[in-house]
Design a protein around this motif. Structure first.
Motif, PDB file in Angstrom:
ATOM      1  N   MET A 133       0.515  -1.437  -0.417  1.00  0.00           N
ATOM      2  CA  MET A 133       0.109   0.061   0.438  1.00  0.00           C
ATOM      3  C   MET A 133       0.741   1.132  -0.082  1.00  0.00           C
ATOM      4  SD  MET A 133      -2.953   0.439   2.651  1.00  0.00           S
ATOM      5  CE  MET A 133      -3.793   2.521   2.925  1.00  0.00           C
ATOM      6  N   PHE A 134       1.089   2.015  -1.132  1.00  0.00           N
ATOM      7  CA  PHE A 134       1.388   3.207  -1.264  1.00  0.00           C
ATOM      8  C   PHE A 134       3.509   3.082  -1.497  1.00  0.00           C
ATOM      9  CE2 PHE A 134      -2.000   5.085   0.555  1.00  0.00           C
ATOM     10  CZ  PHE A 134      -3.085   5.917  -0.753  1.00  0.00           C
ATOM     11  N   SER A 135       3.518   1.543  -0.922  1.00  0.00           N
ATOM     12  CA  SER A 135       5.019   1.717  -1.124  1.00  0.00           C
ATOM     13  C   SER A 135       5.405   1.482  -2.567  1.00  0.00           C
ATOM     14  CB  SER A 135       5.211   0.024   0.184  1.00  0.00           C
ATOM     15  OG  SER A 135       4.285   0.884   1.444  1.00  0.00           O
ATOM     16  N   PRO A 136       7.146   1.484  -2.696  1.00  0.00           N
ATOM     17  CA  PRO A 136       7.566   0.852  -4.011  1.00  0.00           C
ATOM     18  C   PRO A 136       7.652  -0.900  -4.201  1.00  0.00           C
ATOM     19  CG  PRO A 136       9.127   2.156  -2.714  1.00  0.00           C
ATOM     20  CD  PRO A 136       7.968   1.765  -2.032  1.00  0.00           C
ATOM     21  N   SER A 137       7.612  -1.539  -5.040  1.00  0.00           N
ATOM     22  CA  SER A 137       8.255  -2.369  -5.085  1.00  0.00           C
ATOM     23  C   SER A 137       8.795  -3.310  -5.470  1.00  0.00           C
ATOM     24  CB  SER A 137       6.607  -3.130  -5.729  1.00  0.00           C
ATOM     25  OG  SER A 137       5.669  -2.682  -5.619  1.00  0.00           O
ATOM     26  N   ILE A 153      -1.677  -7.680  -3.549  1.00  0.00           N
ATOM     27  CA  ILE A 153      -2.761  -6.487  -3.357  1.00  0.00           C
ATOM     28  C   ILE A 153      -2.036  -5.555  -3.698  1.00  0.00           C
ATOM     29  CG2 ILE A 153      -5.017  -5.464  -2.997  1.00  0.00           C
ATOM     30  CD1 ILE A 153      -5.207  -8.581  -1.850  1.00  0.00           C
ATOM     31  N   LYS A 154      -1.599  -4.486  -4.477  1.00  0.00           N
ATOM     32  CA  LYS A 154      -0.851  -3.225  -4.176  1.00  0.00           C
ATOM     33  C   LYS A 154      -2.523  -1.529  -4.604  1.00  0.00           C
ATOM     34  CE  LYS A 154       2.884  -0.706  -7.014  1.00  0.00           C
ATOM     35  NZ  LYS A 154       3.179  -0.691  -6.035  1.00  0.00           N
ATOM     36  N   ILE A 155      -1.601  -0.993  -3.891  1.00  0.00           N
ATOM     37  CA  ILE A 155      -2.785   0.384  -3.798  1.00  0.00           C
ATOM     38  C   ILE A 155      -1.346   1.414  -4.156  1.00  0.00           C
ATOM     39  CG2 ILE A 155      -4.299   1.486  -2.561  1.00  0.00           C
ATOM     40  CD1 ILE A 155      -4.440  -0.852  -2.238  1.00  0.00           C
ATOM     41  N   ILE A 156      -2.149   2.056  -5.534  1.00  0.00           N
ATOM     42  CA  ILE A 156      -1.059   3.149  -5.549  1.00  0.00           C
ATOM     43  C   ILE A 156      -2.604   4.020  -5.453  1.00  0.00           C
ATOM     44  CG2 ILE A 156       0.246   1.493  -6.746  1.00  0.00           C
ATOM     45  CD1 ILE A 156      -1.247   2.988  -9.674  1.00  0.00           C
ATOM     46  N   PRO A 157      -1.630   5.609  -5.695  1.00  0.00           N
ATOM     47  CA  PRO A 157      -2.348   7.045  -5.948  1.00  0.00           C
ATOM     48  C   PRO A 157      -3.075   6.879  -7.779  1.00  0.00           C
ATOM     49  CG  PRO A 157      -0.594   7.113  -5.425  1.00  0.00           C
ATOM     50  CD  PRO A 157      -0.455   5.955  -4.757  1.00  0.00           C
ATOM     51  N   LEU A 185       1.998   2.186 -12.888  1.00  0.00           N
ATOM     52  CA  LEU A 185       0.897   1.193 -13.301  1.00  0.00           C
ATOM     53  C   LEU A 185       1.235   0.100 -14.299  1.00  0.00           C
ATOM     54  CD1 LEU A 185      -1.930   0.434 -13.157  1.00  0.00           C
ATOM     55  CD2 LEU A 185      -3.141   2.299 -14.452  1.00  0.00           C
ATOM     56  N   GLU A 186       2.246   1.213 -15.170  1.00  0.00           N
ATOM     57  CA  GLU A 186       2.933   0.007 -15.983  1.00  0.00           C
ATOM     58  C   GLU A 186       3.855  -0.502 -15.983  1.00  0.00           C
ATOM     59  OE1 GLU A 186       1.837   0.804 -20.189  1.00  0.00           O
ATOM     60  OE2 GLU A 186       0.108   2.007 -18.997  1.00  0.00           O
ATOM     61  N   LEU A 187       4.369  -0.107 -15.014  1.00  0.00           N
ATOM     62  CA  LEU A 187       5.447  -1.121 -14.492  1.00  0.00           C
ATOM     63  C   LEU A 187       5.013  -2.788 -14.158  1.00  0.00           C
ATOM     64  CD1 LEU A 187       8.304  -2.266 -14.490  1.00  0.00           C
ATOM     65  CD2 LEU A 187       8.914  -0.680 -12.231  1.00  0.00           C
ATOM     66  N   ILE A 242      -9.095  11.115  -1.499  1.00  0.00           N
ATOM     67  CA  ILE A 242      -8.676   9.495  -1.314  1.00  0.00           C
ATOM     68  C   ILE A 242      -8.707   9.107  -3.015  1.00  0.00           C
ATOM     69  CG2 ILE A 242      -7.902   7.865  -0.421  1.00  0.00           C
ATOM     70  CD1 ILE A 242      -9.006  10.652   1.591  1.00  0.00           C
ATOM     71  N   ASP A 243      -8.297   9.235  -3.326  1.00  0.00           N
ATOM     72  CA  ASP A 243      -8.022   8.012  -5.081  1.00  0.00           C
ATOM     73  C   ASP A 243      -7.687   7.648  -5.342  1.00  0.00           C
ATOM     74  OD1 ASP A 243      -9.584   8.041  -7.742  1.00  0.00           O
ATOM     75  OD2 ASP A 243      -8.630   9.955  -8.677  1.00  0.00           O
ATOM     76  N   VAL A 244      -7.680   5.869  -5.413  1.00  0.00           N
ATOM     77  CA  VAL A 244      -7.108   4.831  -5.258  1.00  0.00           C
ATOM     78  C   VAL A 244      -6.639   3.948  -6.993  1.00  0.00           C
ATOM     79  CG1 VAL A 244      -6.228   5.833  -3.393  1.00  0.00           C
ATOM     80  CG2 VAL A 244      -7.214   3.990  -3.487  1.00  0.00           C
ATOM     81  N   SER A 245      -5.653   2.997  -7.247  1.00  0.00           N
ATOM     82  CA  SER A 245      -6.398   2.093  -7.547  1.00  0.00           C
ATOM     83  C   SER A 245      -6.086   0.779  -6.673  1.00  0.00           C
ATOM     84  CB  SER A 245      -5.384   2.419  -9.307  1.00  0.00           C
ATOM     85  OG  SER A 245      -6.491   3.355  -9.954  1.00  0.00           O
TER      86      SER A 245
END
Length: 249
Positions: A133-137, A153-157, A185-187, A242-245
């Motif tokens: 959640m909001f962290s690098p990967s 499960i990954k959360i991105i803004p 998102l593309e990565l 708050i707007d996330v994918s």
């Protein structure tokens, strides 16, 4: 704790482990930031996101769950409470010692440690769920430690995430005035082309105290000049977006 190669790791007084193999300089070792984050989390700031994560995990019991960049542990604590009695093994890690010390103070059965996501100190194929959640990967490492049939499960803004705060802290010609998750998102899509993507957007009501916590819990305030920051704290906001994918593998 002693690993099979004979390396020793001492538990801290708080019951955490320091598992970094090298020093990492981090701007996130900031007591005020983590204290602010803990208070605004307790007020429900990320609760809809944590609730969605919990619903994606489902009702299967005895899961091994890893929270990447867990911060002060609020999200993992929410999930633990919702899954009470399911006998899960939960681990949260962060590179910030201050954040992990806060997490370890909670009434929890989760285990917290200081570790580097680029070199995860976990065996292969061990986790059923990885939450980012909001962290690098580090997708190679995620794939290594994720068990067969497990879920990431990954959360991105998204572009409207904290939009009102951005516009309060920065002028329109500043790069922080707007945000795009295109590259992130593309990565992710390159690594997981069949992943499911969901949108989650809501507004959060702010008191003056919660607004100040919002300012200091996000890195957005780092780049703002002192005059803009002072004006923002004086003006405040009644609500923020708050707007996330939600990316699900």
């Amino acid at each position: 704790m002693i690993c099979e190669d004979g390396h020793n790791f001492d538990f801290s007084k708080k019951g955490t482990l320091y598992l970094l193999t090298h020093q990492i300089k981090s701007d996130y070792d900031d007591d005020r930031m983590w204290d602010s984050r803990a208070r605004i989390q307790a007020a429900g700031f990320f609760e809809p996101i944590a609730e969605r994560i919990t619903s994606i995990i489902g009702v299967e019991e005895n899961l091994r769950i890893l929270d990447v960049g867990c911060g002060e542990g609020s999200t993992l604590s929410y999930i633990e409470e919702k899954r009470k009695g399911m006998q899960d093994a939960m681990i949260g890690f962060d590179i910030s010692k201050r954040a992990i010390n806060l997490a370890a103070k909670k009434e929890t059965d989760a285990f917290y440690c200081i570790a580097d996501l680029a070199q995860l100190p976990f065996r292969n194929d061990v986790f059923d769920i990885i939450i980012d959640m909001f962290s690098p990967s580090s997708y190679n490492e995620f794939n290594r430690v994720l068990a067969k049939g497990g879920s990431l499960i990954k959360i991105i803004p998204n572009s409207d995430y904290l939009l009102e705060l951005r516009h309060l802290l920065y002028d329109s010609d500043n790069r922080n005035y707007s945000y795009s998750n295109h590259d992130v998102l593309e990565l992710f899509k390159e690594n997981y082309p069949t992943a499911r993507i969901e949108q989650l957007k809501y507004s959060f009501q702010l008191t003056p105290e919660l607004f100040e916590d919002l300012v200091y819990m996000t890195p957005l305030h780092w780049g703002a000049d002192s005059m803009k920051l002072g004006q923002a704290l004086s003006t405040g906001l009644d609500e923020v977006t708050i707007d996330v994918s939600v990316l699900i593998v």
